[in-house]
Design a protein around this motif. Structure first.
Motif, PDB file in Angstrom:
ATOM      1  N   UNK A 125       0.489  -1.372   0.124  1.00  0.00           N
ATOM      2  CA  UNK A 125      -0.219  -0.074   0.031  1.00  0.00           C
ATOM      3  C   UNK A 125       0.651   1.756  -0.135  1.00  0.00           C
ATOM      4  N   UNK A 126       1.783   1.660   0.597  1.00  0.00           N
ATOM      5  CA  UNK A 126       2.647   2.337   0.992  1.00  0.00           C
ATOM      6  C   UNK A 126       3.048   3.227  -0.611  1.00  0.00           C
ATOM      7  N   UNK A 127       3.721   2.064  -1.496  1.00  0.00           N
ATOM      8  CA  UNK A 127       4.226   2.652  -2.451  1.00  0.00           C
ATOM      9  C   UNK A 127       3.012   3.678  -4.027  1.00  0.00           C
ATOM     10  N   UNK A 128       2.124   2.947  -3.293  1.00  0.00           N
ATOM     11  CA  UNK A 128       0.286   3.799  -3.986  1.00  0.00           C
ATOM     12  C   UNK A 128      -0.142   4.760  -2.814  1.00  0.00           C
ATOM     13  N   UNK A 129      -0.565   4.737  -1.887  1.00  0.00           N
ATOM     14  CA  UNK A 129      -1.220   5.634  -1.426  1.00  0.00           C
ATOM     15  C   UNK A 129      -0.485   6.427  -0.083  1.00  0.00           C
ATOM     16  N   UNK A 130       1.101   6.192  -0.604  1.00  0.00           N
ATOM     17  CA  UNK A 130       1.776   6.236   0.811  1.00  0.00           C
ATOM     18  C   UNK A 130       2.009   7.736   1.002  1.00  0.00           C
ATOM     19  N   UNK A 131       1.591   8.396   0.126  1.00  0.00           N
ATOM     20  CA  UNK A 131       2.519  10.314   0.379  1.00  0.00           C
ATOM     21  C   UNK A 131       0.493  11.238   0.028  1.00  0.00           C
ATOM     22  N   UNK A 132      -0.267   9.753   0.499  1.00  0.00           N
ATOM     23  CA  UNK A 132      -1.498  10.921  -0.383  1.00  0.00           C
ATOM     24  C   UNK A 132      -2.113  10.863   1.462  1.00  0.00           C
ATOM     25  N   UNK A 133      -2.182   9.200   1.595  1.00  0.00           N
ATOM     26  CA  UNK A 133      -3.101   8.483   2.815  1.00  0.00           C
ATOM     27  C   UNK A 133      -2.428   8.367   3.907  1.00  0.00           C
ATOM     28  N   UNK A 135      -1.865   9.344   7.128  1.00  0.00           N
ATOM     29  CA  UNK A 135      -2.720   8.934   8.596  1.00  0.00           C
ATOM     30  C   UNK A 135      -3.329   7.823   8.255  1.00  0.00           C
ATOM     31  N   UNK A 136      -3.966   7.789   6.909  1.00  0.00           N
ATOM     32  CA  UNK A 136      -4.512   6.209   7.655  1.00  0.00           C
ATOM     33  C   UNK A 136      -4.249   5.069   7.239  1.00  0.00           C
ATOM     34  N   UNK A 137      -2.552   4.932   6.460  1.00  0.00           N
ATOM     35  CA  UNK A 137      -2.350   3.652   6.743  1.00  0.00           C
ATOM     36  C   UNK A 137      -1.950   3.312   7.842  1.00  0.00           C
ATOM     37  N   UNK A 139      -2.852   4.640  10.482  1.00  0.00           N
ATOM     38  CA  UNK A 139      -4.345   3.965  11.590  1.00  0.00           C
ATOM     39  C   UNK A 139      -4.480   2.844  11.576  1.00  0.00           C
ATOM     40  N   UNK A 140      -4.546   2.025  10.237  1.00  0.00           N
ATOM     41  CA  UNK A 140      -4.341   0.771   9.513  1.00  0.00           C
ATOM     42  C   UNK A 140      -4.016  -0.217  10.043  1.00  0.00           C
ATOM     43  N   UNK A 141      -2.461  -0.195  10.214  1.00  0.00           N
ATOM     44  CA  UNK A 141      -1.644  -0.515  10.506  1.00  0.00           C
ATOM     45  C   UNK A 141      -0.905  -0.795  11.783  1.00  0.00           C
ATOM     46  N   UNK A 142      -1.994   0.224  12.920  1.00  0.00           N
ATOM     47  CA  UNK A 142      -1.517   0.527  14.255  1.00  0.00           C
ATOM     48  C   UNK A 142      -1.738  -0.753  14.807  1.00  0.00           C
ATOM     49  N   UNK A 143      -2.102  -1.645  15.090  1.00  0.00           N
ATOM     50  CA  UNK A 143      -2.824  -3.067  15.834  1.00  0.00           C
ATOM     51  C   UNK A 143      -2.067  -3.753  15.237  1.00  0.00           C
TER      52      UNK A 143
END
Ligand code: NAD
Length: 322
Positions: A125-133, A135-137, A139-143
């Motif tokens: 996901x980071x290469x696709x959305x790391x620069x735009x999302x 904070x969402x990512x 949150x998604x991977x914080x557990x």
């Protein structure tokens, strides 16, 4: 000592090739396509065929090759070689069972630690959305989860199973094991300062191990039927994870996908597949699967050790051949 002609069809460590050539043997380190293998062996008077898992050595091939004296499987599993037929034909079959255990075990722990922190998903996901999302990512991977204090369930307590137990013990995990042919398994942790610690694990019934384990990892030989199928997946803990770096087919992949989709399993990690070298796209694309292309044994260190063992076996054959 007889000079031998060797075909290493799935690669050979350069140091091993060098040692063999220094001893006067002829080494072909190249990939001959499966359908041309018999002709190549016959035309070049090959005495020793060295393979990993990619090259298949069925009876149909062995029927066509006259000069072959020995087949060496650079690795563990002999399921790509018709060993019974080779024996019938008087062809020696050798493998290098010890050399790659540590490498496989380290890959298992890489998948385990990576999965527990969503690295397989995050790296996609980071290469696709790391620069735009970001904070969402985040949150998604914080557990994520720590593995210390969690239970690893090892199915198959042989060479690799015990090596995995060592690494898991080093990480502070509880070790549970199932192996119908092993009652208890001992292993020793060697520390950097020369200290050692010895451990013994008594194996338990499969059901017990599956029920208790947060991470289940398989280290069994190729089987006629899956060791982990629908019934076994149902026995597993909610949110547990499954790792298969043993052989394709020891896990029922269709049932595994269902268990991932239903949320029963938090993630799976696969290094081996039912349909190698073309695993199903559904599995490859699944966000909860951490994937590697059958590289468990493929480290530089293991290849060096495998190379050394192969050299030893070829020297023995050369000495016996006069
Ligand atoms: P091993 O023979 O030392 O150990 C296998 C163990 O499995 C044995 O103790 C045996 O008693 C046990 N066993 C057999 N059937 C079982 C079952 N149904 N349930 C539970 N236990 C069972 O073998 P190893 O060197 O530890 O290798 C284990 C597996 O790893 C093999 O399938 C091998 O092909 C695979 N492997 C994979 C890679 C890779 O690249 N991913 C590399 C090397 C080996």
């Amino acid at each position: 000592m007889k000079k031998l002609r060797i075909l290493a069809n799935d690669g050979l460590a350069p140091s091993a090739k060098e040692k063999l050539e220094k001893a006067g043997h002829i080494v072909y380190d190249r990939k001959i396509p499966q359908e041309e293998l018999a002709d190549f062996i016959n035309e070049n008077d090959i005495d020793v065929l060295v393979v990993r898992s990619a090259t298949k050595v069925p009876a149909s091939l062995l029927k066509k090759v006259e000069p072959l004296k020995m087949i060496v499987r650079a690795g563990v599993g002999l399921d790509n070689i018709d060993t019974a037929y080779a024996k019938e034909k008087g062809i020696r079959v050798e493998n290098t069972p010890e050399a790659s255990s540590r490498s496989v075990a380290e890959l298992v722990m890489a998948h385990l630690l990576g999965g527990a922190r969503f690295l397989h998903e995050s790296n996609r996901e980071m290469p696709l959305r790391g620069d735009t999302d970001f904070k969402d990512l985040k949150k998604q991977y914080s557990a994520g989860r720590e593995v210390r204090g969690k239970t690893i369930g090892i199915l198959g307590m042989g060479r690799i199973g015990r090596e995995v137990a060592k690494l898991a013990t080093g990480l502070g995990m509880k070790v549970k094991a199932y192996d119908p042919y092993v009652e208890e398994a001992s292993y020793t942790l060697d520390f950097f300062d020369g200290q050692q610690a010895h451990f013994t694990v008594r194996t338990e019934p499969k059901e017990e191990v599956l029920r208790e384990a947060d991470f289940v990892t398989l280290h069994v030989p190729a089987q006629d039927k899956p060791v982990i199928g629908k019934k076994e997946l149902e026995m597993m803990k909610e949110g547990a994870a499954l790792i298969n770096a043993a052989r394709g087919g020891v896990v029922d992949e269709a049932e595994l996908l269902k268990a991932l989709d239903s949320g029963k399993l938090s993630f799976a990690a696969l290094d081996v597949y039912e349909s190698e070298p073309a695993p199903p796209i559904k599995l490859l694309m699944h966000p909860k699967v951490s994937l590697t292309p059958h590289i468990g044994a493929s480290t530089l260190e293991a290849q060096e050790r495998i190379g050394e063992e192969i050299v030893k076996k070829i020297h023995e054959l050369a000495a016996q051949s006069g």
